[in-house]
Scaffold this motif. Structure first.
Motif, mmCIF file in Angstrom:
data_model
loop_
_atom_site.group_PDB
_atom_site.id
_atom_site.type_symbol
_atom_site.label_atom_id
_atom_site.label_comp_id
_atom_site.label_asym_id
_atom_site.label_seq_id
_atom_site.Cartn_x
_atom_site.Cartn_y
_atom_site.Cartn_z
ATOM 1 N N PRO A 49 -16.354 8.288 -3.425
ATOM 2 C CA PRO A 49 -17.286 9.061 -4.252
ATOM 3 C C PRO A 49 -17.440 10.483 -3.718
ATOM 4 N N ALA A 50 -17.173 10.657 -2.417
ATOM 5 C CA ALA A 50 -17.367 11.963 -1.782
ATOM 6 C C ALA A 50 -16.069 12.744 -1.630
ATOM 7 N N GLY A 51 -14.966 12.237 -2.150
ATOM 8 C CA GLY A 51 -13.675 12.946 -2.024
ATOM 9 C C GLY A 51 -13.821 14.363 -2.566
ATOM 10 N N ASP A 52 -13.427 15.337 -1.786
ATOM 11 C CA ASP A 52 -13.747 16.720 -2.150
ATOM 12 C C ASP A 52 -12.953 17.275 -3.309
ATOM 13 N N THR A 53 -11.687 16.866 -3.451
ATOM 14 C CA THR A 53 -10.928 17.518 -4.531
ATOM 15 C C THR A 53 -11.265 16.922 -5.893
ATOM 16 N N CYS A 103 -6.533 8.858 -5.199
ATOM 17 C CA CYS A 103 -6.333 7.398 -5.231
ATOM 18 C C CYS A 103 -7.315 6.677 -4.319
ATOM 19 N N ASN A 104 -7.655 7.311 -3.212
ATOM 20 C CA ASN A 104 -8.614 6.696 -2.290
ATOM 21 C C ASN A 104 -9.982 6.540 -2.965
ATOM 22 N N ALA A 105 -10.240 7.446 -3.922
ATOM 23 C CA ALA A 105 -11.406 7.326 -4.802
ATOM 24 C C ALA A 105 -12.730 7.176 -4.072
ATOM 25 N N GLN A 154 0.859 -1.175 0.000
ATOM 26 C CA GLN A 154 0.000 0.000 0.000
ATOM 27 C C GLN A 154 0.897 1.227 0.000
ATOM 28 N N VAL A 155 0.632 2.097 -0.971
ATOM 29 C CA VAL A 155 1.387 3.347 -1.030
ATOM 30 C C VAL A 155 0.889 4.273 0.068
ATOM 31 N N LEU A 156 1.808 5.006 0.666
ATOM 32 C CA LEU A 156 1.446 5.960 1.715
ATOM 33 C C LEU A 156 1.839 7.359 1.270
ATOM 34 N N ALA A 157 0.860 8.267 1.315
ATOM 35 C CA ALA A 157 1.198 9.683 1.118
ATOM 36 C C ALA A 157 1.044 10.334 2.491
ATOM 37 N N GLY A 158 -0.107 10.969 2.753
ATOM 38 C CA GLY A 158 -0.305 11.557 4.085
ATOM 39 C C GLY A 158 -0.776 10.542 5.116
ATOM 40 N N GLY A 159 -1.375 9.473 4.632
ATOM 41 C CA GLY A 159 -1.856 8.428 5.541
ATOM 42 C C GLY A 159 -3.172 8.748 6.230
ATOM 43 N N ARG A 206 -0.951 16.960 6.364
ATOM 44 C CA ARG A 206 -0.541 15.635 5.888
ATOM 45 C C ARG A 206 -1.250 15.218 4.605
ATOM 46 N N ALA A 207 -2.568 15.424 4.578
ATOM 47 C CA ALA A 207 -3.378 14.888 3.476
ATOM 48 C C ALA A 207 -2.915 15.430 2.137
ATOM 49 N N SER A 208 -2.894 14.576 1.123
ATOM 50 C CA SER A 208 -2.475 15.001 -0.208
ATOM 51 C C SER A 208 -3.628 14.907 -1.200
ATOM 52 N N GLU A 213 1.683 0.148 -10.163
ATOM 53 C CA GLU A 213 1.680 1.538 -10.636
ATOM 54 C C GLU A 213 1.439 2.499 -9.472
ATOM 55 N N VAL A 214 1.956 3.717 -9.667
ATOM 56 C CA VAL A 214 1.803 4.742 -8.636
ATOM 57 C C VAL A 214 1.443 6.059 -9.318
ATOM 58 N N LEU A 215 0.578 6.829 -8.663
ATOM 59 C CA LEU A 215 0.290 8.171 -9.160
ATOM 60 C C LEU A 215 1.461 9.079 -8.782
ATOM 61 N N GLY A 225 2.502 17.633 -7.259
ATOM 62 C CA GLY A 225 2.979 16.289 -6.954
ATOM 63 C C GLY A 225 1.967 15.532 -6.112
ATOM 64 N N ALA A 226 1.943 14.208 -6.309
ATOM 65 C CA ALA A 226 0.881 13.399 -5.687
ATOM 66 C C ALA A 226 0.922 13.441 -4.163
ATOM 67 N N SER A 227 2.081 13.686 -3.547
ATOM 68 C CA SER A 227 2.124 13.640 -2.081
ATOM 69 C C SER A 227 2.263 15.018 -1.437
ATOM 70 N N GLN A 242 -18.338 23.564 -4.442
ATOM 71 C CA GLN A 242 -19.097 23.612 -3.185
ATOM 72 C C GLN A 242 -19.559 22.211 -2.866
ATOM 73 N N ARG A 243 -19.630 21.946 -1.579
ATOM 74 C CA ARG A 243 -20.193 20.658 -1.177
ATOM 75 C C ARG A 243 -21.329 20.922 -0.219
ATOM 76 N N PHE A 244 -22.211 19.966 -0.088
ATOM 77 C CA PHE A 244 -23.268 20.083 0.897
ATOM 78 C C PHE A 244 -23.008 19.067 1.991
ATOM 79 N N GLY A 302 -3.152 13.611 -4.134
ATOM 80 C CA GLY A 302 -2.976 12.285 -4.711
ATOM 81 C C GLY A 302 -3.694 11.235 -3.880
ATOM 82 N N GLY A 303 -3.578 11.349 -2.571
ATOM 83 C CA GLY A 303 -4.255 10.404 -1.683
ATOM 84 C C GLY A 303 -5.762 10.524 -1.797
ATOM 85 N N ASN A 304 -6.230 11.755 -1.882
ATOM 86 C CA ASN A 304 -7.670 11.978 -2.013
ATOM 87 C C ASN A 304 -8.184 11.312 -3.285
HETATM 88 C C1 LIG Z 1 -10.564 13.733 10.328
HETATM 89 C C2 LIG Z 1 -10.565 13.560 8.837
HETATM 90 C C3 LIG Z 1 -11.331 14.397 8.068
HETATM 91 C C4 LIG Z 1 -11.348 14.256 6.706
HETATM 92 N N1 LIG Z 1 -12.117 15.114 5.974
HETATM 93 C C5 LIG Z 1 -12.143 14.968 4.624
HETATM 94 C C6 LIG Z 1 -12.940 15.848 3.839
HETATM 95 O O1 LIG Z 1 -13.603 16.746 4.339
HETATM 96 N N2 LIG Z 1 -12.973 15.658 2.491
HETATM 97 C C7 LIG Z 1 -12.260 14.653 1.893
HETATM 98 O O2 LIG Z 1 -12.322 14.542 0.685
HETATM 99 N N3 LIG Z 1 -11.508 13.834 2.619
HETATM 100 C C8 LIG Z 1 -11.432 13.944 3.966
HETATM 101 N N4 LIG Z 1 -10.671 13.088 4.696
HETATM 102 C C9 LIG Z 1 -9.994 11.984 4.023
HETATM 103 C C10 LIG Z 1 -8.517 12.200 3.692
HETATM 104 O O3 LIG Z 1 -7.915 13.124 4.546
HETATM 105 C C11 LIG Z 1 -8.323 12.677 2.262
HETATM 106 O O4 LIG Z 1 -8.885 11.767 1.361
HETATM 107 C C12 LIG Z 1 -6.848 12.920 1.932
HETATM 108 O O5 LIG Z 1 -6.754 13.704 0.806
HETATM 109 C C13 LIG Z 1 -6.084 11.622 1.708
HETATM 110 O O6 LIG Z 1 -4.744 11.943 1.421
HETATM 111 P P1 LIG Z 1 -3.521 11.188 2.112
HETATM 112 O O7 LIG Z 1 -2.308 11.764 1.499
HETATM 113 O O8 LIG Z 1 -3.609 11.255 3.556
HETATM 114 O O9 LIG Z 1 -3.790 9.712 1.589
HETATM 115 P P2 LIG Z 1 -3.265 8.326 2.149
HETATM 116 O O10 LIG Z 1 -4.055 7.930 3.316
HETATM 117 O O11 LIG Z 1 -1.810 8.337 2.247
HETATM 118 O O12 LIG Z 1 -3.678 7.418 0.921
HETATM 119 C C14 LIG Z 1 -5.015 7.190 0.571
HETATM 120 C C15 LIG Z 1 -5.098 5.978 -0.357
HETATM 121 O O13 LIG Z 1 -4.501 6.259 -1.597
HETATM 122 C C16 LIG Z 1 -3.377 5.423 -1.840
HETATM 123 N N5 LIG Z 1 -2.375 6.319 -2.380
HETATM 124 C C17 LIG Z 1 -1.948 7.490 -1.866
HETATM 125 N N6 LIG Z 1 -1.104 8.091 -2.680
HETATM 126 C C18 LIG Z 1 -0.963 7.280 -3.740
HETATM 127 C C19 LIG Z 1 -0.207 7.373 -4.945
HETATM 128 N N7 LIG Z 1 0.546 8.422 -5.199
HETATM 129 N N8 LIG Z 1 -0.269 6.348 -5.818
HETATM 130 C C20 LIG Z 1 -1.046 5.296 -5.574
HETATM 131 N N9 LIG Z 1 -1.801 5.158 -4.478
HETATM 132 C C21 LIG Z 1 -1.758 6.152 -3.549
HETATM 133 C C22 LIG Z 1 -3.023 4.845 -0.514
HETATM 134 O O14 LIG Z 1 -2.417 3.591 -0.663
HETATM 135 C C23 LIG Z 1 -4.368 4.770 0.151
HETATM 136 O O15 LIG Z 1 -5.062 3.639 -0.300
HETATM 137 C C24 LIG Z 1 -10.604 13.228 6.081
HETATM 138 C C25 LIG Z 1 -9.833 12.384 6.860
HETATM 139 C C26 LIG Z 1 -9.799 12.537 8.223
HETATM 140 C C27 LIG Z 1 -8.964 11.614 9.041
#
Ligand SMILES: Cc1cc2nc3c(=O)[nH]c(=O)nc-3n(C[C@H](O)[C@H](O)[C@H](O)COP(=O)(O)OP(=O)(O)OC[C@H]3O[C@@H](n4cnc5c(N)ncnc54)[C@H](O)[C@@H]3O)c2cc1C
Lengths: 295, 753
Positions: A122-126, A118-120, A30-35, A110-112, A166-168, A74-76, A185-187, A114-116
């Motif tokens: 349906p409600a991911g904001d970006t 890749c996590n895919a 599992q790839v880790l960006a912000g986690g 922390r959050a990236s 593969e990696v983003l 960049g993705a991270s 905008q989100r609701f 790319g993570g938003n």
């Molecule tokens: C308290 C809290 C509130 C949150 N609020 C929101 C919110 O309002 N809106 C929202 O959209 N999200 C929210 N999130 C979710 C999360 O923070 C976001 O989705 C964030 O952008 C994920 O980024 P990350 O770098 O932490 O991802 P990570 O946790 O590092 O990775 C997410 C997933 O993507 C994979 N991945 C990451 N980077 C790559 C890469 N480069 N290539 C391939 N796979 C990759 C990882 O393996 C993992 O499966 C929230 C989370 C928390 C804990």
């Protein structure tokens, strides 16, 4: 939580080699960006990787640059940094707002993006904001690089187009020209710390005469993955965003939406809010075409 | 007490003694404690809302790596029925025991079925998966209507309704009925120019304390046991746990940790008996900590309620008659707070003709637990919504309408006693004059008014005051500090003894160190334990006076206590310099030994607390979303010992009440599984959802307390439900009668308007 190995390769080549080795050995990687998604999912027992590959030391994933006509994120790159990048803040205020909605200041450190993506979720904001702005995903493959538009990158609930190994690497979009504006905008029932019931992103560009020349509307949380609502955009092109045009765009978006009913809202409620948000988001993007956008 | 007391430290705002430890993270909470050789416990919970347990096989779990003990219902004694005294929640010991661990039947999704202790939490969790339970699923009863239906499945096959005029002849899900009334109801309604008749509904909600339940239990080979836990009442944990385990109270010592919120939800036991039984079986200490999900699935919700209300008004706004039929969900065992609900529903008003009926109803949900002013928020949501509607229809200002009906000193409360001095009228008058009420509303904004009420209780408390050899003061008491009570105790001791606040330290002690005290609940601690602290301080003063008199070779009535020292009485001819607490403490060894004051009492004379809340809300007409634009909480505190902590109670109660009104609710699947067992989807308000909560403290002293204190902890959550709903109704242009006022519900109402 189960035990796991953690590694942080520091170059593209090292990352590629480690991915190939892991694939060969059948390691659950599992790839880790912000986690901020991954760690939560591991704690909840939804994921139990044997190897965690932190990509933050790979320079390409930390890029944040403007190169002539395009913006690369960049993705991270952490959300806090991305939203504060001058070009993002000025020419992509909708995307900047979407980034700013993620969690809290702590999470955004922390959050990236790319993570938003890749996590895919349906409600991911970006994701709708990325799609509306025409971002493409740059993907590291075993043999090189490939690109995909973001709308083709997300393929289902929690599913993306990455093949095993593969990696983003980065997200890339054209820098908008004059008379262009975006909005997101989100609701949510709450103002913060909540998950989108509906999310709508838009990017509009006007011609010299103030007529909408192009319009991209993307919808989140109303289908298994965020998507480009082409008919909604088409309903706006050639108009000046008059009320009837907004109604038509909203109707097209509502028709394209395929929401489910769950604890976060019924399908009818979601569809209806989708219509409301499309009108509000288009109106906001339209205003930015004249007041904001790239200078 | 005298009206014009001249306080030295009471009413000031010093830093709380527990503050630094809490903000620096040094304070220890329930999960922070550990012992050498300690095991980690985990609970197997029912996957069904309602099922018969046909068999439980634990062999494989017991043989799993690291596992030292497994317990099921069969490891616990049968507990005889008997009322639980002195707690907030009340209830019955047999039900408590049945809730701690299921026997024969599971009554809700999340009901504890077995528990495991292992060397690590991961091992304990892995072992849970090896426990084989064979269930015979039964239909789940998930609403009041379903529970009271003719052929409803029975949750407790032996439950006969109590409180009926004729004894029940067949079992049902109706645990008890309460009825009260007075006057001639129909004559009262016949007199009415306006009758408001509606059904009001409130959802199941959780207290939402930030700290999950946690404890460490250690059973000794001599059968003496110790428990470290986060609780609102160590003595209650002791009596309840002893009862569930069939042990004498004296064999159990309970040591309370700091507590990360309770709001009534930590006045009972869940994990404690399990941890001790696992410790007994394994011979090791056992720690148990709930996850947030477990907290939602298995602990204290506040009852959902349906209230059918009918209120009649004369043209000039006098209430001519009032009738309420109130059904509260008890959860899986009897004991909802419908009793206090019936006593509160019309408590703020003078009503000659009324009838109230309350019903305690079983459903397949977790057993309801106390939540701030248990039963009152639901009740006054109904009444205060009806009052608002009446004001609107009669064209009378909503505060004026309430003033025309408000109870005053000397009135008989609907629930029996005569009111002493009370602050309802003062709160209403303050509300009418408040800038929030007098300033114009912004466009589209609705403004809501509502009254809150809670009895406040006394109960038993003890305190000791130790004077250290340098004259500093140690207060020992047994009530866990939830809202700043150490500070309030220190202020009252300092005021009584005439010493600086900083010289007083307050210790919340364990069950073998402090004298008995009932739970930290019922808004009783500053009142009742405060009274014990004041009396124990007076005991010290009496001892000081006696010692000084003997030193001066005079009679005790020739000396008096003034400004922290013994003085000869004015006019008494003694050559003496005043003796301060410090002087006397320094010479204690020569004057009869250490200065130790004590008091134990059953506090009478608790003063009821009234409040008035004002709320401005704006409804988004397209999405149904509500924004709370302004909120003001006005409440009679009797005397605010530490005003900041009184304001904190007012603000905290307002926020919890706003959450209850707007978005909080348990969402259940048709099978009875809670679908939102986490803070993402169980939506407590976040800071950005709220305006600054403005507060105003009214002080109508309670003559039953030496410094005029009334409890303040519970009343604050009572008025917000209706204050918000009334504001939303005004902004939406449609009367909202069912909580929560979540966007889909408001949008639906807008559609129908
Ligand atoms: C308290 C809290 C509130 C949150 N609020 C929101 C919110 O309002 N809106 C929202 O959209 N999200 C929210 N999130 C979710 C999360 O923070 C976001 O989705 C964030 O952008 C994920 O980024 P990350 O770098 O932490 O991802 P990570 O946790 O590092 O990775 C997410 C997933 O993507 C994979 N991945 C990451 N980077 C790559 C890469 N480069 N290539 C391939 N796979 C990759 C990882 O393996 C993992 O499966 C929230 C989370 C928390 C804990």
């Amino acid at each position: 939580m189960q035990g796991f190995a953690y590694e942080a390769p520091s170059s593209l080549d090292a990352l590629r080699a480690r991915l190939a080795a892991a694939q060969g050995a059948g390691e659950l990687t599992q790839v880790l960006a912000g986690g901020t998604d991954l760690l939560v999912q591991m704690k909840q027992g939804q994921r139990a990787p044997g190897l965690i590959l932190d990509i933050k030391r790979v320079g390409e994933t930390q890029a944040l640059t403007v190169d002539g006509e395009s913006l690369t994120i960049g993705a991270s790159v952490p959300a806090a940094k991305a939203k504060a990048f001058p070009l993002v803040a000025e020419a992509f205020p909708g995307l900047a707002h979407a980034i700013d909605l993620i969690g809290s200041s702590q999470i955004q450190g922390r959050a990236s993006l790319g993570g938003n993506l890749c996590n895919a979720s349906p409600a991911g904001d970006t994701i709708p904001a990325l799609i509306a702005n025409g971002f493409e995903a740059q993907i590291l493959t075993a043999g090189g690089l490939r690109t995909l538009p973001v709308e083709a990158f997300v393929t289902g609930v929690g599913k993306n187009a990455l093949a095993s190994g593969e990696v983003l690497l980065a997200l890339k979009a054209p820098v908008p020209g004059p008379r262009s504006g975006d909005a997101y905008q989100r609701f949510t029932p709450r103002t913060e710390m909540d998950i989108a019931v509906v999310g709508v992103g838009a990017r509009l560009t006007l011609d010299d005469a103030g007529v909408i020349a192009s319009a991209r509307i993307a919808l989140g949380a109303v289908a298994p993955q965020a998507f480009l609502a082409e008919a909604a955009g088409a309903a706006l092109v050639g108009t000046r965003g008059e009320p009837e045009a907004l109604e038509a765009a909203a109707a097209a978006a509502m028709a394209a939406a395929k929401p489910i009913s769950d604890k976060r809202g019924s399908a009818d409620f979601r569809r209806r809010i989708c219509g409301v948000l499309v009108k509000r988001v288009v109106a906001q993007a339209l205003e930015r075409c004249t007041t904001g956008g790239a200078k | 007490m005298s009206e014009a007391m001249d306080f030295k430290v009471i009413g000031t705002r010093p830093i709380r003694p527990d503050g630094v430890d809490k903000v620096t993270g040094r304070a220890s909470f329930g999960a922070d404690f550990s012992l050498p050789g300690m095991l980690e416990g985990a609970v197997l919970r029912s996957p069904h809302a309602h099922a018969r347990i046909k068999s439980i096989k634990t062999d494989a779990a017991l043989a799993a790596p690291g596992v030292k003990a497994v317990v099921t219902g069969a490891d616990f004694p049968q507990v005889a029925a008997g009322a639980i005294e002195g707690g907030e929640g009340g209830g019955d010991f047999a039900d408590l025991a049945g809730n701690v661990i299921a026997r024969g039947k599971v009554r809700y999704h999340g009901h504890a079925v077995a528990a495991v202790a292992a060397q690590s939490r991961a091992q304990a969790l892995a072992a849970l998966a090896l426990i084989e339970v064979e269930y015979e699923p039964l239909p789940a009863v998930l609403s009041l209507d379903a529970a009271l239906a003719e052929s409803a499945p029975l949750i407790d096959e032996g439950l006969m309704t109590s409180g009926l005029p004729e004894p029940a002849t067949a079992p049902s899900n109706l645990a008890s009925v309460i009825e009260m009334g007075n006057g001639d109801l129909e004559a009262g309604f016949a007199e009415a120019a306006l009758i408001i008749e509606r059904r009001y509904q409130t959802p199941t909600v959780h207290q939402g304390y930030i700290e999950p339940h946690a404890c460490v239990g250690r059973w000794g080979q001599d059968d003496q046991a110790m428990l470290w836990c986060c609780t609102q009442g160590a003595f209650d944990v002791r009596s309840m746990t002893a009862k569930v385990l069939g042990q004498p109270v004296g064999s159990l010592k309970v040591i309370p940790s700091e507590i990360g919120g309770g709001f009534g939800g930590k006045t009972t036991v869940y994990l404690e008996p399990l941890a001790l039984q696992l410790s007994k079986k394994s011979g090791r200490p056992v720690r148990m900590v709930m996850t947030r999900e477990e907290v939602f699935r298995a602990t204290g919700p506040a009852s959902a309620a349906t209230i059918d209300l009918r209120m009649g008004f004369s043209q000039d706004g006098k209430i001519t008659a009032a009738e309420a039929t109130m059904a509260y969900e008890a959860g899986a065992f009897p004991g909802s707070p419908v009793g206090p609900g019936t006593m509160c529903v019309f408590a703020p008003y003078r009503i000659a003709n009324f009838r109230i009926k309350g019903m305690d109803v079983l459903v397949n949900k977790p057993k309801a637990a106390a939540y701030r002013a248990p039963g009152a928020p639901q009740a006054l949501f109904a009444t205060e919504s009806a009052m608002d509607e009446a004001a609107e229809k009669l064209g009378i200002d909503p505060i004026e309408l309430r003033l025309r009906n408000a109870v005053e000193e000397g009135d008989s409360a609907i629930y029996g006693p005569k009111f002493g001095p009370i602050g309802l009228r003062a709160c209403l008058e303050a509300a009418a004059a408040h800038p929030h009420y007098t300033k114009a509303k912004d466009a589209g904004v609705g403004r809501g008014v509502a009254v809150g009420f809670w009895f406040n209780v006394g109960l038993q408390s003890s305190a000791e005051v130790h004077i250290n050899e340098d004259g500093t003061v140690t207060v020992i008491e047994g009530n866990p500090d939830i809202g700043g009570s150490r500070a309030s105790m220190a202020l009252m001791a300092a005021e009584t003894l005439g010493v600086p606040y900083e010289s007083v330290r307050v210790v919340v002690a364990d069950t073998e160190t402090a004298g008995f005290s009932n739970v930290t609940g019922g808004s009783r601690v500053t009142f009742a334990t405060g009274m014990a602290v004041v009396e124990a301080s007076k005991d010290i003063i009496a001892q000081c006076c006696s010692r000084a008199a003997s030193l001066w070779s005079t009679d005790e009535d020739m000396v008096e206590w003034r400004d922290g020292a013994v003085h000869p009485r004015p006019g008494v001819n003694v050559e003496a310099t005043p003796l301060s607490l410090k002087d006397l403490a320094g010479q204690a060894g020569r004057m009869g030994g250490p200065l130790l004051g004590k008091a134990s009492l059953n506090a009478r004379g608790a003063g009821p607390g009234f409040s008035v809340n004002l709320c401005d809300a704006l409804v988004d007409q397209e999405t149904g979303q509500v924004q709370v634009k302004a909120f003001t909480a006005i409440q009679d505190a009797g005397k605010a010992i530490h005003p900041s902590y009184v304001e904190g109670q007012l603000q905290g109660g307002a926020v919890q009440g706003i959450g209850w009104a707007l978005n909080e609710e348990y969402v259940y699947s048709p099978e009875g599984v809670m679908e939102n067992a986490g803070f993402l989807d169980y939506r407590i308000p976040v800071a950005s959802d709220l305006p600054m909560i403005d507060t105003q403290i009214i002080e109508v002293p309670n003559p039953g307390h030496p410094y005029g204190v009334r409890g303040v902890g519970e009343t604050p959550i009572v008025a917000p439900l209706a204050a918000v709903a009334n504001a939303v109704s005004a902004s939406a242009g449609v009367r909202m009668t069912e909580l929560p006022l979540s966007p889909p519900r408001v949008l639906e109402a807008l559609d129908q308007a």
